[in-house]
Each structure stands twice: as structure tokens, then as C-alpha cells.
Write an enzyme that holds these catalytic residues in place. Structure first.
Site, PDB file in Angstrom:
ATOM      1  N   LYS A  89       0.813  -1.224   0.000  1.00 46.55           N
ATOM      2  CA  LYS A  89       0.000   0.000   0.000  1.00 46.55           C
ATOM      3  C   LYS A  89       0.845   1.273   0.000  1.00 46.55           C
ATOM      4  CE  LYS A  89      -4.266  -1.669   2.086  1.00 46.55           C
ATOM      5  NZ  LYS A  89      -5.250  -1.495   3.145  1.00 46.55           N
ATOM      6  N   ASP A 101      -9.905   3.037   1.711  1.00 52.00           N
ATOM      7  CA  ASP A 101     -10.077   2.512   3.077  1.00 52.00           C
ATOM      8  C   ASP A 101     -10.839   3.525   3.924  1.00 52.00           C
ATOM      9  OD1 ASP A 101      -8.934   0.025   2.811  1.00 52.00           O
ATOM     10  OD2 ASP A 101      -6.922   0.689   3.350  1.00 52.00           O
TER      11      ASP A 101
HETATM   12  P1  NAP Z   1      -0.187  -2.254  10.103  1.00 49.98           P
HETATM   13  O1  NAP Z   1       0.130  -1.054   9.293  1.00 49.98           O
HETATM   14  O2  NAP Z   1       0.800  -3.357  10.189  1.00 49.98           O
HETATM   15  O3  NAP Z   1      -0.478  -1.730  11.621  1.00 49.98           O
HETATM   16  C1  NAP Z   1      -0.673  -2.652  12.647  1.00 49.98           C
HETATM   17  C2  NAP Z   1      -1.057  -1.894  13.922  1.00 49.98           C
HETATM   18  O4  NAP Z   1      -1.373  -2.874  14.912  1.00 49.98           O
HETATM   19  C3  NAP Z   1       0.050  -1.016  14.483  1.00 49.98           C
HETATM   20  O5  NAP Z   1      -0.499   0.139  15.041  1.00 49.98           O
HETATM   21  C4  NAP Z   1       0.657  -1.913  15.572  1.00 49.98           C
HETATM   22  O6  NAP Z   1       1.235  -1.178  16.639  1.00 49.98           O
HETATM   23  C5  NAP Z   1      -0.568  -2.627  16.073  1.00 49.98           C
HETATM   24  N1  NAP Z   1      -0.204  -3.882  16.715  1.00 49.98           N
HETATM   25  C6  NAP Z   1       0.304  -4.976  16.096  1.00 49.98           C
HETATM   26  N2  NAP Z   1       0.506  -5.951  17.001  1.00 49.98           N
HETATM   27  C7  NAP Z   1       0.113  -5.456  18.216  1.00 49.98           C
HETATM   28  C8  NAP Z   1       0.072  -5.990  19.522  1.00 49.98           C
HETATM   29  N3  NAP Z   1       0.456  -7.229  19.783  1.00 49.98           N
HETATM   30  N4  NAP Z   1      -0.424  -5.210  20.508  1.00 49.98           N
HETATM   31  C9  NAP Z   1      -0.837  -3.948  20.254  1.00 49.98           C
HETATM   32  N5  NAP Z   1      -0.812  -3.378  19.032  1.00 49.98           N
HETATM   33  C10 NAP Z   1      -0.343  -4.130  18.027  1.00 49.98           C
HETATM   34  O7  NAP Z   1      -1.555  -2.911   9.653  1.00 49.98           O
HETATM   35  P2  NAP Z   1      -2.810  -2.200   8.950  1.00 49.98           P
HETATM   36  O8  NAP Z   1      -2.711  -2.310   7.498  1.00 49.98           O
HETATM   37  O9  NAP Z   1      -2.964  -0.862   9.557  1.00 49.98           O
HETATM   38  O10 NAP Z   1      -3.993  -3.167   9.404  1.00 49.98           O
HETATM   39  C11 NAP Z   1      -4.456  -3.165  10.751  1.00 49.98           C
HETATM   40  C12 NAP Z   1      -5.657  -4.084  10.862  1.00 49.98           C
HETATM   41  O11 NAP Z   1      -6.745  -3.589  10.082  1.00 49.98           O
HETATM   42  C13 NAP Z   1      -5.386  -5.498  10.362  1.00 49.98           C
HETATM   43  O12 NAP Z   1      -5.995  -6.410  11.227  1.00 49.98           O
HETATM   44  C14 NAP Z   1      -6.064  -5.532   9.013  1.00 49.98           C
HETATM   45  O13 NAP Z   1      -6.505  -6.832   8.661  1.00 49.98           O
HETATM   46  C15 NAP Z   1      -7.253  -4.615   9.247  1.00 49.98           C
HETATM   47  N6  NAP Z   1      -7.744  -4.039   7.994  1.00 49.98           N
HETATM   48  C16 NAP Z   1      -9.007  -4.358   7.620  1.00 49.98           C
HETATM   49  C17 NAP Z   1      -9.523  -3.847   6.462  1.00 49.98           C
HETATM   50  C18 NAP Z   1     -10.923  -4.211   6.056  1.00 49.98           C
HETATM   51  O14 NAP Z   1     -11.280  -3.976   4.911  1.00 49.98           O
HETATM   52  N7  NAP Z   1     -11.741  -4.725   6.962  1.00 49.98           N
HETATM   53  C19 NAP Z   1      -8.755  -2.995   5.653  1.00 49.98           C
HETATM   54  C20 NAP Z   1      -7.465  -2.679   6.070  1.00 49.98           C
HETATM   55  C21 NAP Z   1      -6.957  -3.214   7.254  1.00 49.98           C
HETATM   56  P3  NAP Z   1       2.793  -0.775  16.653  1.00 49.98           P
HETATM   57  O15 NAP Z   1       2.866   0.564  15.949  1.00 49.98           O
HETATM   58  O16 NAP Z   1       3.135  -0.709  18.077  1.00 49.98           O
HETATM   59  O17 NAP Z   1       3.542  -1.840  15.913  1.00 49.98           O
END
Ligand code: NAP
Length: 526
Positions: free
Chosen positions: A309, A346
Site C-alpha cells: 500500500k 479505506d
Molecule cells: P499495520 O500497518 O501493520 O499496523 C498494525 C497496527 O497494529 C500497528 O499500530 C501496531 O502497533 C498494532 N499492533 C500490532 N501488534 C500489536 C500488539 N500485539 N499489541 C498492540 N498493538 C499491536 O496494519 P494495517 O494495514 O494498519 O492493518 C491493521 C488491521 O486492520 C489489520 O488487522 C487488518 O486486517 C485490518 N484491515 C481491515 C480492512 C478491512 O477492509 N476490513 C482494511 C485494512 C486493514 P505498533 O505501531 O506498536 O507496531
């Protein structure tokens, strides 16, 4: 009588064959024919994989009964040797005899792999060819190289069809296969496709490039080649019998991509709105490979998912200011001049479900996380006038995002100072897959709504805790569908059939959850 093939009209055969040949397998002749009976309800073209039988020579009489009962059905007999990816281990003479019996039993086509043909006596092959049309086949289970050289070698053996099946290790291998089909299908009746997860483009677009027909499995789990999809998927999801030169190609690109629900959601929308388009899952191991395909196929629209992305931005000609601000793009459009424009839908995925339930300008929202999805939520909600708070495991990331979006960050320890939020949005990955973790504890879920972005599993621990506290839940599948709906609108200029998209997405998710539960139960029994 089955439809007869003889040397007086083999030239017309390619025109009469259905476009999808369904491979049928069974461990014995009864099972094989039972499965053929089931497949024939939807298909007029079957491949009997005789090499899957424990006694391949034993099926002739059952096949004869079948072909007599279904004279309108075309059938191929295949008894592939182990070296060619099949299961047959007998002699070349025995293999040809089995195929000859199948031809006498009503199979109008027989498949002989090149290696067998080169070892067989030419007279024996030609004798077989007087009884059935000959498909000379070649399989490469490692790569998609030197297709011209392979065809040259094959053309030394007289045959009615030349079938070349290779393996895609990149998306560009599909382009190689389709260009090859385009260049040579006027001189030969060709069947061409790439195996492997990355070969889906050639399975869907191969007919358009010149392949006489393509292969599909009868049911999930009954694939006879890596990456094979079911006939039902090829027909109903990808509508391959309707694809033509004007069909626009769209796709979702990521790594991994196999479990994406986007193809079923988007193809449903394209079909429902009568858009001449098709949408495929693109397993892109590099952006360079993906961008080459976008140019060559060409691909008109892309959904971009993990891990590209952010990295996709430098490959685009322009983005809207909102996408530039978020620093992540999930939607690419190829304009008529070939230029690529990036958007981030998104935000719509988050804002639209919320707007249906409450007034955002007055809302106090807590966003958990500071990654890509959280950025889309924070900027989108700020734009709508919400009061946004960010809580993230890594404080520095939440501070940075808060500064960029003019939002506020809070520390977990300070959360108890807030009596309540209108909405809590979980934009962390905590709770995904098999995890039973939650990003908040029970008494920290003080809100009217919980928006859980995770959609797999559909019921996270956080959702369960929220429900128990009487908090209304907005499930992640709504975000998935709403961001897809916005993509559809950008690509086609038409309103998206939202209800239908949501219906198929929910159904696909239910089926996936049921399959997982079944596999778990089966695993426990072992
Ligand atoms: P990302 O950029 O990798 O961000 C992950 C986030 O989760 C970061 O803020 C990270 O915090 C936090 N995190 C990860 N492990 C953690 C833990 N053990 N405890 C606390 N915080 C934790 O991922 P993303 O693209 O933003 O996606 C995030 C979520 O949204 C995913 O589950 C994804 O599947 C979902 N999503 C859904 C859709 C949909 O269409 N429904 C679309 C996009 C994303 P740190 O900064 O501390 O690492």
C-alpha cells in the site's frame, strides 16, 4: 451414440467444443463415472483421468455406458504418466491401449503427452488418431520458458490439438503464455495455460488469447493440477465464456493473496451491474512484476493490499491529496492515456458504515493503532469533523500520526480518565487469525459502537467482549465491502450493488469459517 469424431472433420472440432473441460477423477471406475454423472449436470465437456484409477484398464465398459447415455457430451481420455505429472506407471504400449479402449468406448479425444508420443511408434499413434482426436500435451512443472521451442518440437508429431501447460513463477509468465497463444493460435489448435497460484490470469484470460479451451476441476479439493480452479468458479465468478477483447481486467495485488475475498465480491458487482470486466487475485512477489503486467495485459484497475500500500506510491503518476496525506494507496486506476492514478478507499470503508449509524461531526472516536488502516481512519474521521484520539502500542507512532492529522494521542494508562467514546475503532492487528487476544480489556470498552476492522475471524475476542457489554458492533466485513464499493465506483462510474456485495462476502466468510471448523474437527479425529 456419442458425437463421433473422425478425420473428415477434425478441423471443425475446436469450434464445437465447449470452453471449459472439467477434469474428473476417481479411485475406481464406479467413482469416476459417478463423478462424471454429477459434473455433466453443468458441463458438456469432461476429461476422464484414467491414471487416477487403481486399475486404469478396467474403466472402458463403464465409460461406454456413460457416453451412450450422454451422446451430447464431449470427453477426453487421459492416462498421464508419472513423469508427466500423472499417476500411470505402465508401459507406453499399455498406456496407448488404455486410451484406444477409451476411444472405442466413446471418448472423442485422447490426451498423449509429448514424451510418450516421442517414444511410441508413429503408426500406433496415428492409428489411435483415426479413432479420436489427438491432444498432444506438454507439461512444465517448474517454469514457463522456451514456449516456441516446445511447440516446434511438438509440431513434429501430427496431432489435432497442441496443449502446453507450464508453471507461472511470476505474474509476467502469464503474459508470456498469452502472447504465445496470440501469436500461434492461427496456425495450430492450441490449449495453453500456466499452473500455480500465479497462473490464474492465464486460466481466466487464456481463451481470449487463443486457447481453444481450458481445464477446471469438478469440485474444490479435486484439482488435477496446481492452481486449478473449479468449473463453477470459472463460469460464475469469472464468467470466462463471456470474456472478449473489450473485457477490462481488474485485480487485487498483494503477497499473500490466496485468501482474499475481493475476487468474489468484485466479480459479483461487475456481473450484477453488467460491466464487461473481470477481477483476479494477483499474487505479486514484487512490484516490478506487477507493474509489468499492468502495462502488458493491460490491467485497468488494481486493489492494493499488504504489503504494497505504501510502496506502490512511487510507481504512480499521481494521487489525490487525501491519499498523499495518508501515505498509503489501496486503489489504482489506469486512465485512457495509460497513466496510473492512486486513491485510498479505506477511508470510505471506515467513514461510510459509521455515517449510516451516527453523526460524525459530533462524534468522539478512539482509534486503536497507528498503522496504515489507522491512518486512513484518523484522516477520514478528522475530515468529517470528529474528535479523534489515537492509542497505539508504540507511543511514538501515535504521537506522529496525531501531529500529522491534528488529532490527539493518549496513553493506555490514561484511558480510564475517559468516561466514554461514541466509537472505538480497532485498527490494530490484535485478534487476527487464531489469536484470542484483544487490544483492550473488558472494562476499557466504554463506547456506543465498536468498529472492528478485522474480518477474519468474524467474531474476535474484542467483539465478544463488546457485545457482552451491550456495545453495538460494526464488523470488519462492512469495511471490506464499503472500500470495495468505492473502488467499483471509481473504476466504473456506476453505483456499486452494495447489498449484493455484502451478501456474497458474508456467505464466503461463513463458508470459510465452516471449512476451518470442519478441517479442525477432521484433524482432531486423526
Ligand atoms: P499495520 O500497518 O501493520 O499496523 C498494525 C497496527 O497494529 C500497528 O499500530 C501496531 O502497533 C498494532 N499492533 C500490532 N501488534 C500489536 C500488539 N500485539 N499489541 C498492540 N498493538 C499491536 O496494519 P494495517 O494495514 O494498519 O492493518 C491493521 C488491521 O486492520 C489489520 O488487522 C487488518 O486486517 C485490518 N484491515 C481491515 C480492512 C478491512 O477492509 N476490513 C482494511 C485494512 C486493514 P505498533 O505501531 O506498536 O507496531
Amino acid at each position: 451414440m456419442a458425437i463421433a469424431i473422425n478425420n473428415t472433420f477434425p478441423r471443425l472440432l475446436p469450434l464445437r467444443l465447449p470452453k471449459v473441460c472439467v477434469a474428473v477423477t476417481g479411485s475406481d471406475a464406479t467413482e469416476l463415472v459417478d463423478k462424471a454423472e454429477a459434473a455433466v449436470r453443468d458441463s458438456g465437456f469432461l476429461e476422464f483421468r484414467l491414471d487416477y484409477l487403481s486399475r486404469p484398464a478396467s474403466a472402458a465398459s463403464k465409460i461406454k455406458n456413460f457416453t451412450e447415455l450422454h451422446p451430447q457430451v464431449f470427453s477426453v481420455a487421459t492416462c498421464r504418466r508419472k513423469a508427466g505429472g500423472g499417476r500411470f506407471q505402465g508401459s507406453v504400449a499399455a498406456q496407448l491401449q488404455i486410451l484406444s479402449r477409451a476411444a472405442n468406448s466413446g471418448c472423442q479425444l485422447v490426451d498423449v503427452e509429448l514424451e510418450t508420443a516421442e517414444r511410441a511408434k508413429p503408426a500406433a499413434l496415428q492409428k489411435l488418431r483415426t479413432r479420436a482426436a489427438l491432444i498432444l500435451s506438454y507439461h512444465d512443472f517448474r517454469s514457463s520458458k522456451k514456449l516456441e521451442g516446445i511447440l516446434e518440437r511438438m509440431a513434429r508429431v501430427p496431432a489435432d490439438f497442441y496443449k502446453i501447460v507450464t508453471t507461472a513463477t511470476t505474474l509476467s509468465d502469464n503474459v508470456t503464455m498469452m502472447k504465445f497463444l496470440e501469436q500461434h493460435s492461427d496456425r495450430h489448435s492450441l490449449i495453453g495455460l500456466c499452473m500455480g497460484e500465479q497462473g490464474i490470469i492465464s486460466r481466466v484470460l487464456g481463451l481470449r488469447a487463443g486457447s481453444v479451451f481450458t481445464f477446471a476441476s469438478a469440485n474444490p479439493g479435486e484439482e488435477t493440477g496446481p492452481g486449478q480452479v473449479t468449473a463453477q468458479e470459472l463460469r460464475s465468478t469469472y464468467r470466462i465464456e463471456n470474456l472478449d477483447a473489450a473485457t477490462r481486467v481488474y485485480g487485487v495485488a498483494g503477497d499473500p493473496i490466496a485468501h482474499s475475498l475481493s475476487p468474489i465480491i468484485m466479480n459479483t458487482a461487475l456481473r450484477r451491474e453488467n460491466v464487461n470486466g473481470v477481477y483476479v487475485a494477483l499474487h505479486a512477489k514484487s512490484l516490478a512484476d506487477l507493474m509489468a503486467c499492468v502495462r502488458e495485459i493491460p490491467i485497468h484497475g488494481l486493489s492494493i493490499t499488504m504489503p504494497y500500500k505504501e510502496a506502490i506510491l512511487e510507481h504512480l503518476d499521481n494521487t489525490d491529496s487525501h491519499t498523499a496525506q495518508i501515505g498509503a494507496c489501496n486503489t489504482v486506476v489506469r486512465a485512457q492515456d495509460g497513466k496510473l492514478y492512486g486513491f485510498n478507499t479505506d477511508t470510505s470503508g471506515i467513514v461510510r458504515p459509521l455515517e449510516q449509524r451516527l453523526s460524525l461531526p459530533a462524534a468522539k472516536v478512539l482509534v486503536l493503532g497507528a498503522g496504515g488502516a489507522a491512518r486512513a481512519a484518523v484522516f477520514g474521521l478528522k475530515e468529517r469533523g470528529s474528535e479523534v484520539y489515537i492509542l497505539n502500542r508504540t507511543l511514538a507512532a501515535s504521537q506522529k500520526l496525531a501531529r500529522a492529522a491534528r488529532a490527539r494521542f493518549i496513553k493506555r494508562a490514561d484511558l480510564k480518565k475517559f468516561t466514554s467514546f461514541d466509537v472505538i475503532v480497532n485498527a490494530t492487528s490484535v485478534g487476527m487469525g487464531n489469536s484470542k487476544d484483544a487490544p483492550l480489556s473488558d472494562n476499557e470498552i466504554n463506547a456506543r459502537f465498536l468498529f472492528e476492522m478485522i474480518y477474519d475471524p468474524p467474531e474476535t475476542r474484542l467483539i465478544q467482549m463488546a457485545r457482552a457489554r451491550g456495545v453495538e458492533v460494526i464488523p470488519g466485513i462492512e469495511m471490506l465491502v464499503q472500500q470495495a464499493a468505492r473502488q467499483f465506483e471509481i473504476w466504473t462510474g456506476k453505483p456499486a450493488p452494495l447489498d449484493e456485495m455484502l451478501r456474497v462476502a458474508r456467505l464466503a466468510m461463513q463458508e470459510r469459517t465452516a471449512r476451518k471448523a470442519w478441517a479442525k474437527a477432521a484433524g482432531k479425529k486423526k
